[in-house]
Every structure is written in C-alpha cells, then in structure tokens.
Design a protein around this motif. Structure first.
Motif, PDB file in Angstrom:
ATOM      1  N   LYS A  96      28.983 -34.930 -20.924  1.00 35.75           N
ATOM      2  CA  LYS A  96      29.297 -35.689 -19.712  1.00 35.75           C
ATOM      3  C   LYS A  96      29.967 -37.020 -20.062  1.00 35.75           C
TER       4      LYS A  96
ATOM      5  N   ASP B 139      32.795 -31.730 -17.800  1.00 34.99           N
ATOM      6  CA  ASP B 139      31.811 -31.469 -16.755  1.00 34.99           C
ATOM      7  C   ASP B 139      31.686 -29.988 -16.420  1.00 34.99           C
TER       8      ASP B 139
ATOM      9  N   PRO C 221      29.976 -26.633 -15.995  1.00 38.03           N
ATOM     10  CA  PRO C 221      28.553 -26.302 -15.861  1.00 38.03           C
ATOM     11  C   PRO C 221      28.046 -25.604 -17.122  1.00 38.03           C
TER      12      PRO C 221
ATOM     13  N   LYS D 225      15.608 -31.691 -15.503  1.00 38.87           N
ATOM     14  CA  LYS D 225      16.541 -31.352 -14.431  1.00 38.87           C
ATOM     15  C   LYS D 225      16.034 -31.874 -13.081  1.00 38.87           C
TER      16      LYS D 225
ATOM     17  N   ASP E 229      21.654 -34.653 -11.330  1.00 36.66           N
ATOM     18  CA  ASP E 229      23.048 -34.477 -11.754  1.00 36.66           C
ATOM     19  C   ASP E 229      23.148 -33.941 -13.179  1.00 36.66           C
TER      20      ASP E 229
ATOM     21  N   ASN F 237      23.748 -31.562 -16.036  1.00 34.44           N
ATOM     22  CA  ASN F 237      24.767 -30.518 -15.881  1.00 34.44           C
ATOM     23  C   ASN F 237      24.383 -29.144 -16.427  1.00 34.44           C
TER      24      ASN F 237
ATOM     25  N   GLU G 297      23.171 -25.774 -15.376  1.00 37.81           N
ATOM     26  CA  GLU G 297      23.167 -25.105 -14.069  1.00 37.81           C
ATOM     27  C   GLU G 297      22.229 -23.912 -14.032  1.00 37.81           C
TER      28      GLU G 297
END
Length: 308
Positions: free
Chosen positions: A204, A209, A211, A268, A273, A275, A277
């Motif tokens: 980041k 960015d 995922p 998380k 935010d 990253n 996922e």
C-alpha cells in the motif's frame, strides 16, 4: 453427515470469533486433477460459488486440467486454472489452452504465474509476458490473478531484497489499469500473520492497491507442512512450524491455521481498509480435511452447497 447435522443445531462455529467468520467468507481453495479425483462430490464439502483454483504441475496433460475444470463447473463452481508461463510453449499454445477451457468449462478466470520450472519450455518466462499477449482480454476473461510473495521469492530475488518482485508488482499494478478484467494477488502460503501484515502494508505504501487473496496452508501433519514450506521457499514464518516441532506435546498433533487466521481476521476488523480481501487455502493435508476445518470455523457462509 454427523458433523453437518451438528453444525445445523448450533448458532455458529464453536470457538470462532465473528472476525474469523467474516474473514473466511468467500474463501477459495486449490486442487489438482489427482486430488480432485479423490473427491466424490465437491458440493458435499464446499459452499455454493466457492472459487476453485486448479494447479497445473509440469507434466500434467492439458486434457486432464480441462476435464477437472469441466467437472467442477458442472458441479456449480467457478474455476480458476493456473497458467504457468514457463510450461507454455508459445502464444498459439496459450490461445489453444484458453479455447479448450472456455469450450469445455466456460472458464473466464485465470491465475497467471511464472511456474515452478527453471528452464522455460518456450517463449514465456513470466506472467507479465502472458498478460502482454492480450490473449486473456481478447477471450473476455473477467478475473486475472497474479502471484504474490509475502516473504519474498528467492527465484526472483536471490539476495532476499524483494527489489525485482516489487518492480514486477508495480508493472502489474499499471497493467490492471488497462485491462477490463478484475486483477488481484494470490499469494504463497505463510504461517505467521506479522510478516503478512507488514508486507501488505508495504504494498500500500508503494502505491500497489491490488486486492490480496492471502495464501493459507490448511490443516496437515506438521512433517508434511515443513516439507512443503521448504520446497516452496517459505521464509521467516517457517519458524512457527520449527518452534512447534520442538514442542513434544504438539509434535504429533496436526497443524491447523487457527492462530494465523485469527490474528489476520482481528487485524482486518480493526483496520477496515486493510487490503487482504479473501483467504485462499492450500489443502496440503487433503481437501476434505481443509473443508471440514472451514465448516467448523466459518459459520453459515462455509456451509457446503448440499447442506444449505
């Protein structure tokens, strides 16, 4: 079915936090043709819509890969076959593989990676070269994943610096802005949350960015995991397994990813935010063993399709 009937009578997984339940939702899992063949029906193990990656090991005929993809698609699962650059001879071969996958199994997703062979079989050496062909965009692929290495990759950066890996990720980040496909990173497995968190934050900070679908080794015998970890070049988090191996009380017990999942899930939840996922499982101790662990820890979202 006893386990599933018991789960239905409970409100949620025993001992699992709400953070873990949320973190496991929508997990993916990896199979090979030979391991998939041992599963009678994936719908007895996996939730509806689970993405199933199909690993392509050197020497596996493409026909076996495609047959496995068709079988999984017929059972209702979106499949994401591996496209290892170094075992694909040329662009014509790549396009033929894509056509076979789409014609037989309707495949629209792929994991692109360099592959585990030292000497390329043909024109391609990296996933970036596969992307540059434009073959996946031409075929209308909706999802393209590329490899991530939270603890580095000594094949690319022998000095452990991660410099070349980061350059490649910057290139892939730029490519993601030109393709219609949704791109993400699918990572090598690791056993310690701290290096994973530090790596994700470093991406980041570098403006990457994409995922992250974080690789997690499923439950397995400790000896099995150590063997795979060494073979796959797992770095600092290998110490987690080595420390466990020194504890006589735990030596004969199977490893479970409970601790690393719990720590990542808590991070998380505290950092929305963050990253990462999704979770991507490597079922090194068997698909059924991995799926059962997910069922026991993941709440309603991990309930198998045939038990819903």
């Amino acid at each position: 079915m006893a386990l599933l009937n018991f789960r239905k009578k409970t409100e949620g997984p025993i001992g699992a936090s709400a953070d873990v339940v949320a973190f496991l939702e929508g997990y993916s899992i990896e199979v090979m043709p030979r391991t998939a063949a041992k599963v009678e029906n994936f719908r007895d193990l996996l939730p509806e819509g689970t993405r199933v990656y199909i690993a392509h090991i050197e020497g596996t005929p493409i026909e076996e890969m495609v047959a496995t993809a068709k079988r999984l698609a017929d059972e209702g699962y979106p499949v994401m076959p591996h496209f290892p650059a170094r075992i694909i001879k040329d662009k014509a071969t790549l396009e033929n593989w894509i056509a076979m996958y789409q014609g037989e199994a309707g495949v629209k997703q792929a994991l692109l990676l360099a592959g585990g062979v030292d000497t390329p079989h043909g024109d391609f050496d990296s996933s970036m070269q596969l992307l540059e062909t434009g073959a996946f965009d031409k075929a209308g692929f909706t999802n393209l994943h590329v490899a991530g290495h939270p603890e580095g990759n000594k094949d690319i950066d022998p000095d452990g610096s991660m410099a070349n890996v980061m350059d490649a990720l910057r290139w892939k980040q730029k490519f993601s802005e030109t393709t219609d496909a949704k791109m993400a990173l699918a990572t090598q497995f690791a056993f310690d949350a701290k290096p994973i968190i530090a790596w994700a934050d470093s991406l980041k900070d570098a403006g990457i960015d994409l995922p992250i679908h974080i690789g997690i080794a499923g439950p397995a015998k400790l000896q099995t995991l150590i063997k795979f970890a060494i073979a796959c070049g797992v770095g600092p988090s290998l110490k987690v397994l080595q420390k466990r191996a020194m504890d006589v009380s735990k030596l004969l017990l199977p490893y479970e990813p409970t601790d690393v999942i719990a720590e990542l899930a808590a991070h998380k939840a505290a950092n929305p935010d963050f990253n990462i996922e999704k979770v991507h499982f490597f079922p090194l101790g068997g698909i059924k063993t991995n799926a059962t662990w997910a069922i026991e820890n993941g709440g309603s979202s991990t309930t198998p399709a045939n038990a819903s």
